[in-house]
Design a protein around this motif. Sequence first.
Motif, PDB file in Angstrom:
ATOM      1  N   VAL B 213       0.847  -1.198   0.000  1.00 27.20           N
ATOM      2  CA  VAL B 213       0.000   0.000   0.000  1.00 27.20           C
ATOM      3  C   VAL B 213       0.879   1.244   0.000  1.00 27.20           C
ATOM      4  N   TRP B 214       1.938   1.208   0.816  1.00 22.91           N
ATOM      5  CA  TRP B 214       2.811   2.378   0.869  1.00 22.91           C
ATOM      6  C   TRP B 214       3.507   2.623  -0.464  1.00 22.91           C
ATOM      7  N   LEU B 216       2.311   2.186  -3.258  1.00 23.97           N
ATOM      8  CA  LEU B 216       1.315   2.868  -4.089  1.00 23.97           C
ATOM      9  C   LEU B 216       1.174   4.337  -3.669  1.00 23.97           C
ATOM     10  N   PHE B 217       1.002   4.548  -2.362  1.00 24.96           N
ATOM     11  CA  PHE B 217       0.744   5.906  -1.874  1.00 24.96           C
ATOM     12  C   PHE B 217       1.922   6.846  -2.133  1.00 24.96           C
ATOM     13  N   ARG B 218       3.153   6.297  -2.084  1.00 25.60           N
ATOM     14  CA  ARG B 218       4.312   7.176  -2.194  1.00 25.60           C
ATOM     15  C   ARG B 218       4.589   7.592  -3.642  1.00 25.60           C
ATOM     16  N   ASP B 219       3.903   6.974  -4.571  1.00 28.70           N
ATOM     17  CA  ASP B 219       4.165   7.222  -5.986  1.00 28.70           C
ATOM     18  C   ASP B 219       2.981   7.956  -6.620  1.00 28.70           C
ATOM     19  N   ARG B 222       1.222   6.614  -9.635  1.00 29.31           N
ATOM     20  CA  ARG B 222       0.365   5.427  -9.491  1.00 29.31           C
ATOM     21  C   ARG B 222      -0.892   5.723  -8.694  1.00 29.31           C
ATOM     22  N   VAL B 223      -0.732   6.529  -7.652  1.00 31.48           N
ATOM     23  CA  VAL B 223      -1.887   6.728  -6.774  1.00 31.48           C
ATOM     24  C   VAL B 223      -2.875   7.721  -7.386  1.00 31.48           C
ATOM     25  N   CYS B 226      -6.143   6.729  -8.801  1.00 36.46           N
ATOM     26  CA  CYS B 226      -7.117   6.188  -7.845  1.00 36.46           C
ATOM     27  C   CYS B 226      -8.027   7.274  -7.278  1.00 36.46           C
ATOM     28  N   ASN B 263       7.249  12.515   1.078  1.00 29.45           N
ATOM     29  CA  ASN B 263       6.962  11.237   1.720  1.00 29.45           C
ATOM     30  C   ASN B 263       8.063  10.870   2.697  1.00 29.45           C
ATOM     31  N   TYR B 291      -1.282  11.579   5.068  1.00 32.14           N
ATOM     32  CA  TYR B 291      -1.688  10.171   5.087  1.00 32.14           C
ATOM     33  C   TYR B 291      -0.604   9.343   5.752  1.00 32.14           C
ATOM     34  N   CYS B 340      -7.757   1.901  -4.960  1.00 29.73           N
ATOM     35  CA  CYS B 340      -6.432   1.474  -4.485  1.00 29.73           C
ATOM     36  C   CYS B 340      -6.370  -0.040  -4.404  1.00 29.73           C
TER      37      CYS B 340
END
Lengths: 276, 371
Positions: B213-214, B216-219, B222-223, B226, B263, B291, B340
């Motif tokens: 998940v991280w 995804l969130f850090r990029d 990619r995020v 969503c 991040n 987040y 996500c």
Amino acid sequence: MKPSPFEISRPVTLDAAQAALRGDDHGTKLISGGQSLGPMLNLRLARPAHLVDVTALPGLADIRETDSHVEIGAAVTHARIEDGEVPDPIAGMLRHVASGIAYRAVRNRGTIGGSLCHADPAADWVTAMTALGAVLVVRGGTGAREIPMAGFMLGAYRTAMAEDEVLTTIRIPRYSDQARWGYYKICRKVGEFADAIAAFVADPASRTCRVVFGSTGGAPFVSAELARQIATTGAVPPVETVKAVLRDSGLNLSDVKIHQLAIAHSRAVTEALSDA
Amino acid sequence: MPETLTLTVNGEDCTVTVPPRTQLAEVLRDHLDLTGTHLACEQGVCGACTVMMNGRPVRSCITYAHACDGAVIETIEGHRGDPVMDQLRDAFSRHHALQCGFCTPGMLATARDIVTRFDVADEATIRHELSGNLCRCTGYVGIVGAISEVIAAKGATSAPPAPARDTKPFAPFEPVETAAAPTPTAPQGSVSIEGGWTVVKRSFALSHAPDSVWQLFRDPARVAPCIPGATVESLDAESFTGAVEIRFGPIRARFGGRGSYDNDDAARAGTIRGEGDDKQGKSKVRGALRYAIAEGTTPQVSRAEVELRFEIDGMLAQFNRPELVTGFVDYILAQFAANCDAVLSGGEAGPARRLSVLGMLWSVLKARFSR
């Protein structure tokens, strides 16, 4: 303020209305009485390029009844309901609810179908029609379908209707002469958006009982638990019990909102169950 | 495209050619020079613009031209030969039911309607019926007195009987179970106002392990897809530009703008800041999204803690319905979480909306719309 420029059409067939709705992506909005949309247009919160006025569509201003149902055309105004033009599916409730909507000048133009489709959480009909178990008849590109009120409103300003569907009729089941109802809303000022709404309908003849809370910030909240408790005991539940149900509702309601809803519920059910 | 309307105003046939957005009040004031109809709030609340249309009071500020073709309108300049209005004018004068007079045209239209609909009305009823017409001078005492006098002159002596109601005691019964309503799955959290900022804190579950998940969130590249409604136009190591489209009922907006992100991989936490404006709607939004990703109920699932702060200026800030914020933000977050999960499972974000970093602003915006 003057609204952003828009074009408006007033189709006289459902096919033409649907063609108008499909004609433009996102920039087209249905309008009925315009008493909710009008303020949004004037404030330029909403800036649709095209409006499609549904009030001339066939049957939308009609009121019909059958042995089992009362059917209200979507473009019937609140004032017509307030004035008793609609046969009672349950003694007096529709007139009571209609008379509490905004102000008479607004009720003269605002329509029941427009209010339902606008789906403002603080509006009266979404809660009242959920309590009455109404079914909405909508007409889309693939024909007509029915949407029960219980699943109609998805959230603030969101409904189960597709973009090209038009609400034509609100179908309300008839209740027996033993049926009881209560409806109470808490407003800071008469005619303003309600802070809390509670509706209660019980009919021993059909063994129906519904408890509905409105103005929750989203879709009306239906409590089968409280409905069962009231139907089987005939007693008004303690306010703390109601608050516990609201707290466990998963709705993230504030303490103030929970209190307002519980008080509105208590007053609605007390009125419904009183023998005076 | 202008449209031509024919209507009867104060007994005279009139033809006007106006754009569709023209309010009835503007038809009267700007095209027929009947400036006795007053405009104040222009959102249906104050009642100053109330006129009679086909014998019923309506708000002329939220009644548009297209609805007036063929209508019969009476304004304060009219009502000639109307005995009820004559009585009301006389009573308003004697009861000092006006001072500055701004509300009076609308008050008289409403007063005429009250007198017509009620044969008997006590003070509470009259005040209730008058609640949609605001007067800032008189305190309403003279207005209520004038209307009361004209109703009394109708000569009715008693209120109509209250509708009969069932006096049999309520007999308890076993209700037929209806299908259980779907249980709402609102995430946990809070909503608060801090200065001019709305702060929404939410916690929601994702069905993948914290590390993935991280990632995804850090990029942002990619995020972003969503996030409902957003598109990224450019992206570098710490900033982005893009746009976010908001749809909230009849309200639509498209905010273009820029922002930055950072991040902290060790803490699996980050912040996105951005601001943008909706040129057509003349509104601005500023916001920040913090987040953090933690392990969920098992090591294979995650819990996302998010804090969204935002501030809106301009037209959209007029939508003062704070309690709708929660539902809207939760709706967006639910879509975001589902997207996500879909992406982490190797799929794609739902086809409904593309998103970008600014999509978060989108939810900000939407939330703000609801204010």
